[in-house]
Scaffold this motif. Structure first.
Motif, PDB file in Angstrom:
ATOM      1  N   THR A   1      -1.602  19.734 -28.495  1.00 53.47           N
ATOM      2  CA  THR A   1      -2.973  19.332 -28.158  1.00 53.47           C
ATOM      3  C   THR A   1      -3.763  19.022 -29.428  1.00 53.47           C
ATOM      4  O   THR A   1      -4.463  18.008 -29.515  1.00 53.47           O
ATOM      5  CB  THR A   1      -3.679  20.438 -27.344  1.00 53.47           C
ATOM      6  OG1 THR A   1      -2.916  20.668 -26.156  1.00 53.47           O
ATOM      7  CG2 THR A   1      -5.089  20.032 -26.952  1.00 53.47           C
TER       8      THR A   1
ATOM      9  N   GLN B   1      -8.292  12.790 -23.317  1.00 52.62           N
ATOM     10  CA  GLN B   1      -7.663  13.022 -21.999  1.00 52.62           C
ATOM     11  C   GLN B   1      -6.776  14.264 -21.913  1.00 52.62           C
ATOM     12  O   GLN B   1      -6.320  14.622 -20.839  1.00 52.62           O
ATOM     13  CB  GLN B   1      -6.798  11.788 -21.622  1.00 52.62           C
ATOM     14  CG  GLN B   1      -7.602  10.550 -21.306  1.00 52.62           C
ATOM     15  CD  GLN B   1      -8.524  10.739 -20.122  1.00 52.62           C
ATOM     16  OE1 GLN B   1      -8.099  11.178 -19.059  1.00 52.62           O
ATOM     17  NE2 GLN B   1      -9.799  10.432 -20.292  1.00 52.62           N
ATOM     18  N   GLY B   2      -6.485  14.903 -23.030  1.00 57.18           N
ATOM     19  CA  GLY B   2      -5.599  16.071 -22.960  1.00 57.18           C
ATOM     20  C   GLY B   2      -4.137  15.651 -23.012  1.00 57.18           C
ATOM     21  O   GLY B   2      -3.809  14.486 -23.145  1.00 57.18           O
TER      22      GLY B   2
ATOM     23  N   GLU C   1      -0.139  15.781 -21.415  1.00 60.20           N
ATOM     24  CA  GLU C   1       0.641  15.961 -20.187  1.00 60.20           C
ATOM     25  C   GLU C   1       1.392  17.294 -20.232  1.00 60.20           C
ATOM     26  O   GLU C   1       1.870  17.698 -21.294  1.00 60.20           O
ATOM     27  CB  GLU C   1       1.647  14.809 -20.049  1.00 60.20           C
ATOM     28  CG  GLU C   1       2.235  14.729 -18.653  1.00 60.20           C
ATOM     29  CD  GLU C   1       3.265  13.601 -18.493  1.00 60.20           C
ATOM     30  OE1 GLU C   1       3.634  13.342 -17.347  1.00 60.20           O
ATOM     31  OE2 GLU C   1       3.687  13.024 -19.498  1.00 60.20           O
ATOM     32  N   HIS C   2       1.489  17.962 -19.089  1.00 59.17           N
ATOM     33  CA  HIS C   2       2.194  19.248 -18.936  1.00 59.17           C
ATOM     34  C   HIS C   2       1.478  20.418 -19.614  1.00 59.17           C
ATOM     35  O   HIS C   2       2.045  21.490 -19.776  1.00 59.17           O
ATOM     36  CB  HIS C   2       3.645  19.182 -19.448  1.00 59.17           C
ATOM     37  CG  HIS C   2       4.425  18.030 -18.899  1.00 59.17           C
ATOM     38  ND1 HIS C   2       4.656  17.869 -17.550  1.00 59.17           N
ATOM     39  CD2 HIS C   2       5.003  16.965 -19.509  1.00 59.17           C
ATOM     40  CE1 HIS C   2       5.372  16.753 -17.359  1.00 59.17           C
ATOM     41  NE2 HIS C   2       5.577  16.189 -18.532  1.00 59.17           N
ATOM     42  N   ARG C   3       0.234  20.202 -20.046  1.00 60.26           N
ATOM     43  CA  ARG C   3      -0.516  21.302 -20.659  1.00 60.26           C
ATOM     44  C   ARG C   3      -1.833  21.432 -19.892  1.00 60.26           C
ATOM     45  O   ARG C   3      -2.736  20.621 -20.076  1.00 60.26           O
ATOM     46  CB  ARG C   3      -0.747  20.994 -22.147  1.00 60.26           C
ATOM     47  CG  ARG C   3      -1.709  21.891 -22.847  1.00 60.26           C
ATOM     48  CD  ARG C   3      -1.300  23.328 -22.864  1.00 60.26           C
ATOM     49  NE  ARG C   3      -0.378  23.670 -23.937  1.00 60.26           N
ATOM     50  CZ  ARG C   3       0.595  24.557 -23.824  1.00 60.26           C
ATOM     51  NH1 ARG C   3       0.787  25.164 -22.678  1.00 60.26           N
ATOM     52  NH2 ARG C   3       1.375  24.852 -24.827  1.00 60.26           N
TER      53      ARG C   3
ATOM     54  N   GLU D   1      -2.642  20.506 -17.019  1.00 62.41           N
ATOM     55  CA  GLU D   1      -2.924  19.168 -16.509  1.00 62.41           C
ATOM     56  C   GLU D   1      -3.289  19.271 -15.017  1.00 62.41           C
ATOM     57  O   GLU D   1      -2.494  19.762 -14.215  1.00 62.41           O
ATOM     58  CB  GLU D   1      -1.655  18.313 -16.697  1.00 62.41           C
ATOM     59  CG  GLU D   1      -1.737  16.916 -16.155  1.00 62.41           C
ATOM     60  CD  GLU D   1      -0.375  16.216 -16.145  1.00 62.41           C
ATOM     61  OE1 GLU D   1      -0.361  15.031 -15.797  1.00 62.41           O
ATOM     62  OE2 GLU D   1       0.657  16.828 -16.455  1.00 62.41           O
ATOM     63  N   ASN D   2      -4.506  18.831 -14.675  1.00 63.09           N
ATOM     64  CA  ASN D   2      -4.896  18.835 -13.266  1.00 63.09           C
ATOM     65  C   ASN D   2      -4.131  17.745 -12.532  1.00 63.09           C
ATOM     66  O   ASN D   2      -4.241  16.573 -12.870  1.00 63.09           O
ATOM     67  CB  ASN D   2      -6.404  18.593 -13.124  1.00 63.09           C
ATOM     68  CG  ASN D   2      -7.199  19.834 -13.495  1.00 63.09           C
ATOM     69  OD1 ASN D   2      -6.729  20.951 -13.320  1.00 63.09           O
ATOM     70  ND2 ASN D   2      -8.394  19.648 -14.020  1.00 63.09           N
TER      71      ASN D   2
ATOM     72  N   ASP E   1       1.184  23.324 -16.053  1.00 61.26           N
ATOM     73  CA  ASP E   1       1.198  23.839 -17.424  1.00 61.26           C
ATOM     74  C   ASP E   1       2.648  24.149 -17.820  1.00 61.26           C
ATOM     75  O   ASP E   1       2.955  25.171 -18.417  1.00 61.26           O
ATOM     76  CB  ASP E   1       0.323  25.110 -17.506  1.00 61.26           C
ATOM     77  CG  ASP E   1       0.024  25.535 -18.942  1.00 61.26           C
ATOM     78  OD1 ASP E   1      -0.287  24.666 -19.767  1.00 61.26           O
ATOM     79  OD2 ASP E   1       0.104  26.745 -19.224  1.00 61.26           O
TER      80      ASP E   1
ATOM     81  N   LYS F   1       4.869  17.897 -10.317  1.00 59.96           N
ATOM     82  CA  LYS F   1       3.895  16.875  -9.907  1.00 59.96           C
ATOM     83  C   LYS F   1       4.393  16.099  -8.690  1.00 59.96           C
ATOM     84  O   LYS F   1       3.634  15.817  -7.766  1.00 59.96           O
ATOM     85  CB  LYS F   1       3.608  15.928 -11.077  1.00 59.96           C
ATOM     86  CG  LYS F   1       2.875  16.634 -12.218  1.00 59.96           C
ATOM     87  CD  LYS F   1       2.192  15.671 -13.171  1.00 59.96           C
ATOM     88  CE  LYS F   1       3.135  15.090 -14.175  1.00 59.96           C
ATOM     89  NZ  LYS F   1       2.389  14.343 -15.227  1.00 59.96           N
TER      90      LYS F   1
END
Length: 443
Positions: free
Chosen positions: A114, A303-304, A306-308, A310-311, A323, A437
């Motif tokens: 991140t 945006q953050g 992926e896989h952390r 993540e909404n 997560d 997902k």
């Protein structure tokens, strides 16, 4: 000059291409199978390679050996190389002398992806000619061979740092340190801590070390050891003349007699741990003299990763959160700490010697049910069996998500935060996160 590359993954193939470009005779050897796409690249570049073996006669005559980070030091061929005094280095060490670019090196047990992505986003948004490499995307060596960046943001694992001799980043970050990968460090935590601090060992007074001043492993090391780099601390609890901190919901970064401030609620990332990642990345942006307005805008639109945390989707007023990147207890601690709704927690996988006790108070406070997703769940069941009302086991992601859905009511959350490696049921944490997902989308 003969370069031997052990391991034909992303870093190995990138190193082979750079080595060949710089006039080395190159040989690539992988004890496992090589992906077809990488074989094609090696063949197209007329680089000699072998798979499913290590031919000693072709390896022990090397001038220098680049070992992929996934190969432990205790492997027989590596021991023979070391015994013969042949330097065994990492991709970062090999590639760094071939670029004049400024490098920003980021390591830590958690938060490094991140922080790396956010630092890259801040510099790129400011129009800098910047590359992103290390543990992410196209390998550093490959980019040094083919691109021409002025600076690089590098995510560096302890394994990559173990193989450095002279490399130094101009700006280093240690996000935090908690026990992880101890199987590679003789099960000695201090060896792992020393490995992380290799990031600063060649730094001079011209360079910077940004670090978490709330982290006991980091602060103890700095009390007992010396680095020549200029220290830039960040903290959620302390304040500094020079450094980054949060007070009264304002993040303040004070560097070189110039203060940057932003209200924490305008930062896109959420959770205490992400405030730390934001302070670390903003410190980089300040050192690289990015304009304050650009930093503010970039912090609010990031945006953050992926896989952390993540909404994924909200279904019948239940938020599903991926997560999957949480492969150790410390990462899952941050995830549970950031949950504001009653949570159904999907946990489990290959345990790296986890101590679940540090999660106990959070589980009591936040978790209403646990779905164990792994081949061996005994340790999780023993730890939390008496703490939560409902505990069930699943051995596919599809089942885990369906079971979790049955245990929810409006306003709850379902959190996949495994605290474990993924190799029992999945290819890697990305595969695990993608299956989660997909399963959520199929509900």
């Amino acid at each position: 000059m003969r370069l031997v590359v052990l391991g034909a993954g992303e870093s190995g193939v990138g190193t082979a291409i750079l080595g060949q470009q710089k006039g080395y005779e190159v040989f690539v050897s992988d004890f496992g199978k090589i992906k077809d796409s990488y074989k094609q690249v090696l063949t197209d570049n007329a680089i000699e390679w072998e798979e499913e073996q290590h031919t000693e006669a072709k390896i022990l005559n090397a001038t220098v050996v680049m070992k992929s980070p996934g190969i432990p030091e205790k492997v027989a061929i590596v021991k023979k190389l070391v015994a013969q005094g042949i330097p065994v280095i990492s991709e970062i060490e090999f590639a760094a002398p071939f670029t004049k670019a400024t490098t920003i090196g980021i390591t830590g047990s958690n938060g490094k992806t991140t922080t790396t992505m956010l630092a890259y986003h801040l510099l790129q948004s400011a129009g800098l000619n910047v590359g992103l490499a290390g543990n992410i995307g196209k390998s550093f060596a490959w980019q040094v061979a083919e691109a021409n960046y002025d600076s690089y943001v590098l995510e560096l694992s302890s394994f990559q740092l173990d193989g450095i001799i002279d490399y130094k980043p101009h700006i280093a970050i240690i996000t935090n340190i908690s026990p992880d990968h101890l199987d590679r460090y003789e099960y000695k935590y201090e060896n792992y801590i020393d490995s992380k601090f290799r990031i600063t060992k060649n730094q001079t007074e011209e360079d910077y070390l940004i670090y978490d001043a709330d982290d006991p492993a980091i602060t103890t090391w700095l009390q007992n050891n010396k680095t020549r780099a200029k220290l830039i601390p960040f903290s959620l609890t302390k304040t500094f003349e020079e450094g980054a901190y949060i007070k009264d919901n304002i993040m303040k970064v004070a560097i070189n007699q110039d203060d940057f401030t932003i209200e924490t609620e305008t930062i896109a990332l959420e959770g205490k741990h992400n405030m730390k990642n934001a302070m670390a990345a903003t410190s980089v942006a300040k050192l690289m003299q990015i304009r304050k307005a650009t930093i503010r805008e970039s912090l609010s639109n990031f945006q953050g990763v992926e896989h952390r945390l993540e909404n994924v989707l909200k279904i019948q007023n239940v938020q599903y959160i991926n997560d999957s990147k949480a492969t150790n207890v410390n990462a899952t601690f941050f995830a549970l700490d950031s949950m504001n709704a009653p949570t159904v927690w999907i946990v489990g996988g290959v345990d790296k010697g986890n101590d679940y006790n540090e999660l106990m108070s959070l589980v009591r406070e936040k978790v209403k049910a646990i779905v164990c997703l792994g081949i061996d769940n005994k340790k999780i069941i023993d730890a939390f069996g008496t703490v939560v009302d409902v505990m069930i086991e699943a051995n596919t992601m599809q089942d885990a998500v369906k079971l979790a859905q049955r245990l929810t009511e409006k306003g709850d959350a379902v959190l996949l935060s495994p605290a474990c490696a993924s190799f029992d049921l999945f290819e890697n944490y990305e595969d695990r996160g993608n299956q989660f997902k997909q399963a959520v989308q199929n509900l």
